[in-house]
Motif scaffolding. Structure first.
Motif, PDB file in Angstrom:
ATOM      1  N   LEU A  32      27.170  45.403  38.130  1.00  0.00           N
ATOM      2  CA  LEU A  32      28.172  46.322  37.583  1.00  0.00           C
ATOM      3  C   LEU A  32      27.568  47.412  36.709  1.00  0.00           C
ATOM      4  CD1 LEU A  32      31.157  46.966  37.475  1.00  0.00           C
ATOM      5  CD2 LEU A  32      31.381  45.387  35.539  1.00  0.00           C
ATOM      6  N   GLU A  33      26.676  47.065  35.818  1.00  0.00           N
ATOM      7  CA  GLU A  33      26.127  48.055  34.897  1.00  0.00           C
ATOM      8  C   GLU A  33      25.357  49.173  35.613  1.00  0.00           C
ATOM      9  OE1 GLU A  33      24.062  46.130  31.721  1.00  0.00           O
ATOM     10  OE2 GLU A  33      25.878  45.143  30.957  1.00  0.00           O
TER      11      GLU A  33
ATOM     12  N   LYS B   1      26.967  40.861  35.852  1.00  0.00           N
ATOM     13  CA  LYS B   1      27.404  42.150  35.313  1.00  0.00           C
ATOM     14  C   LYS B   1      26.196  43.063  35.133  1.00  0.00           C
ATOM     15  CE  LYS B   1      29.855  44.274  31.420  1.00  0.00           C
ATOM     16  NZ  LYS B   1      30.537  44.035  30.108  1.00  0.00           N
TER      17      LYS B   1
ATOM     18  N   ASP C 258      32.145  51.190  43.993  1.00  0.00           N
ATOM     19  CA  ASP C 258      32.479  51.789  42.705  1.00  0.00           C
ATOM     20  C   ASP C 258      32.790  50.685  41.687  1.00  0.00           C
ATOM     21  OD1 ASP C 258      34.991  50.871  43.460  1.00  0.00           O
ATOM     22  OD2 ASP C 258      35.731  52.855  43.985  1.00  0.00           O
ATOM     23  N   ILE C 259      33.068  51.077  40.461  1.00  0.00           N
ATOM     24  CA  ILE C 259      33.299  50.097  39.391  1.00  0.00           C
ATOM     25  C   ILE C 259      34.459  49.165  39.731  1.00  0.00           C
ATOM     26  CG2 ILE C 259      34.051  49.838  36.997  1.00  0.00           C
ATOM     27  CD1 ILE C 259      32.422  52.301  36.305  1.00  0.00           C
ATOM     28  N   GLU C 260      35.526  49.713  40.272  1.00  0.00           N
ATOM     29  CA  GLU C 260      36.700  48.895  40.596  1.00  0.00           C
ATOM     30  C   GLU C 260      36.370  47.837  41.648  1.00  0.00           C
ATOM     31  OE1 GLU C 260      41.289  49.400  42.288  1.00  0.00           O
ATOM     32  OE2 GLU C 260      39.981  51.153  42.060  1.00  0.00           O
TER      33      GLU C 260
ATOM     34  N   SER D 214      27.855  51.660  36.824  1.00  0.00           N
ATOM     35  CA  SER D 214      28.410  52.481  35.742  1.00  0.00           C
ATOM     36  C   SER D 214      27.457  53.601  35.344  1.00  0.00           C
ATOM     37  CB  SER D 214      28.721  51.598  34.529  1.00  0.00           C
ATOM     38  OG  SER D 214      27.536  51.107  33.937  1.00  0.00           O
ATOM     39  N   ARG D 215      26.175  53.439  35.702  1.00  0.00           N
ATOM     40  CA  ARG D 215      25.186  54.492  35.425  1.00  0.00           C
ATOM     41  C   ARG D 215      24.942  55.372  36.643  1.00  0.00           C
ATOM     42  NH1 ARG D 215      22.717  49.920  32.870  1.00  0.00           N
ATOM     43  NH2 ARG D 215      21.314  49.666  34.663  1.00  0.00           N
TER      44      ARG D 215
ATOM     45  N   THR E 149      33.841  45.208  40.299  1.00  0.00           N
ATOM     46  CA  THR E 149      34.520  44.299  39.369  1.00  0.00           C
ATOM     47  C   THR E 149      35.346  43.275  40.127  1.00  0.00           C
ATOM     48  OG1 THR E 149      34.622  46.018  37.658  1.00  0.00           O
ATOM     49  CG2 THR E 149      36.138  44.158  37.447  1.00  0.00           C
TER      50      THR E 149
ATOM     51  N   THR F   6      24.875  53.553  43.027  1.00  0.00           N
ATOM     52  CA  THR F   6      25.786  52.880  43.953  1.00  0.00           C
ATOM     53  C   THR F   6      25.064  52.362  45.192  1.00  0.00           C
ATOM     54  OG1 THR F   6      26.316  55.007  44.991  1.00  0.00           O
ATOM     55  CG2 THR F   6      27.761  54.258  43.211  1.00  0.00           C
TER      56      THR F   6
END
Length: 416
Positions: free
Chosen positions: A236-237, A232, A257-259, A240-241, A262, A244
């Motif tokens: 992932l983190e 994560k 992207d986040i989706e 989120s900032r 994840t 990409t």
């Protein structure tokens, strides 16, 4: 040989993931110099994004490299022309051998992502096929082409201090980049003997923190926030900032992207607990190399470090030393006590500008038909890889490996 100066060099990209996309970005920024005209990739979203970005003819977009190869064979037979001037091979490591051999046979110039191949026999065979084909061959050792390494190479080869040298690197990823750059710096001397030690020491099930319990994935782990190896945190983190790019864009098909990240961490291998995975590769390794000039080099790979995918360089000579970290390096002259710090310009892109430097040089080599522009050839690349295989043989067998004996033994096997 190469394309006329007025026409851009045309490229086929096989493997449109992070590495293929990085090299192909040069074509988007410099359409007058080169352009991508055909691709092959099995992932539909990745393939579609690449097709839109490069405005490709859909009839030249393929699911597999075999489909692209067959289409090329048809055009060669019908109109006497290949689909492109050169091919970028950026598929999975174990596929490099068969893809390079197939496209070299059709006369394509080739830029192959590292590693060359995954066995010494395949590396030797690849060298033979590429040489017989007479094509331009580039290897994805991007460290050679970064402004940092080019500037450091100029200092090393300036004639100041050429008796004995020792180098040390710290890194997390595969080591062929680093063995290659060592061989490049110490050329024309060649490796003579290699020893190596290392093992999978930390990332084992018995080293799993007790607080993690029975969790097998980071996103379900009760101590994820306290784990330094949390997927994560790594993937992932940063997304989120707003980041990409690497490393997030290496683990998904399509937009990172986040989706999508994840989903990849929930179901894919990158979300597995590092202590629960079936990983069996070394997490630390030391390689010692003796060269024909008497120079020695020491290379260290460490997985547990804050310097993720970063290198540290230390070169010791008779009359001075060089210390650097891939961003800048300091040269100390023992005779005068003078210290000079060099700050090579980072032109952007991966590996401190190495990606850009390599693809730019490769395209120019194809355009002019001049292998020498790349500063290496397939035979020199082979020497670097035989050194890597020698190191692994030493680690596994617990002995010092004679490089010439290893090469001769492999060549003898090929002749049987």
């Amino acid at each position: 040989m190469g394309s006329p100066p007025s026409e851009p060099v045309t490229l086929a990209v096989i493997g449109c993931g992070q590495r293929g996309t990085s090299y192909a970005a040069y074509a988007l920024d410099n359409p007058e110099i080169c352009k991508v005209v055909t691709i092959a990739d099995p992932l539909p979203k990745t393939r579609d994004i690449f097709t839109r970005n490069h405005k490709l003819d859909r009839t030249l977009v393929f699911n597999t490299w075999q489909e692209l190869l067959n289409a090329s064979a048809e055009t060669i037979q019908t109109i006497g022309k290949r689909l492109a001037d050169a091919v970028i091979v950026a598929v999975q490591d174990h596929m490099h051998y068969e893809v390079v051999l197939a496209f070299a046979a059709q006369g394509y110039h080739i830029l192959c992502e590292k590693p060359m191949a995954t066995s010494p026999r395949d590396c030797l065979d690849m060298e033979k096929v590429v040489k017989n084909a007479g094509v331009i061959f580039g290897m994805g050792h991007v460290l050679r082409y970064s402004p940092y390494s080019k500037a450091l190479t100029e200092v090393v080869r300036s004639g100041h201090w050429k008796k004995e040298s020792e180098s040390s690197f710290s890194l997390m990823t595969k080591s062929c980049h680093d063995i290659d750059i060592l061989c490049h710096w110490l050329s024309p001397a060649t490796p003579t003997r290699v020893s190596s030690f290392g093992s999978l020491q930390h990332f084992r099930k018995e080293k799993k923190p007790i607080a993690a319990g029975t969790a097998t994935r980071c996103l379900e782990c009760p101590m994820e926030q306290d784990c330094p190896y949390s997927a994560k945190k790594i993937y992932l983190e940063p997304v989120s900032r707003g980041n990409t790019h690497w490393p997030a864009n290496t683990i998904v098909d399509g937009i990172p992207d986040i989706e999508n990240i994840t989903e990849a961490l929930c179901n894919g291998p990158y979300g597995q607990c590092v202590y629960e995975s079936d990983n069996d590769v070394c997490d630390h390794q030391v390689v010692n190399i003796e060269y024909s000039s008497g120079a020695t080099a020491s290379f260290t790979m460490v997985a547990y470090t804050s310097l993720i995918c970063e290198r540290q360089t230390r070169l010791h000579f008779s009359y001075g030393e060089i210390v650097g970290d891939m961003s800048y390096f300091t040269v100390t002259d023992f005779r005068t006590g003078r210290k000079t710090t060099h700050h090579p310009k980072n032109e952007g892109g991966g590996f401190g500008g190495g990606d850009l430097g390599l693809i730019r040089t490769f395209v120019e080599a194809v355009r002019t038909g001049n292998q020498d522009l790349l500063g290496t050839n397939v035979s020199e690349v082979l020497k670097s890889y035989l050194t890597v295989f020698a190191a692994e043989a030493s680690r596994r067998e617990g002995r010092v490996v004679d490089c010439a004996e290893l090469e001769n033994a492999i060549r003898a096997e090929l002749e049987v």
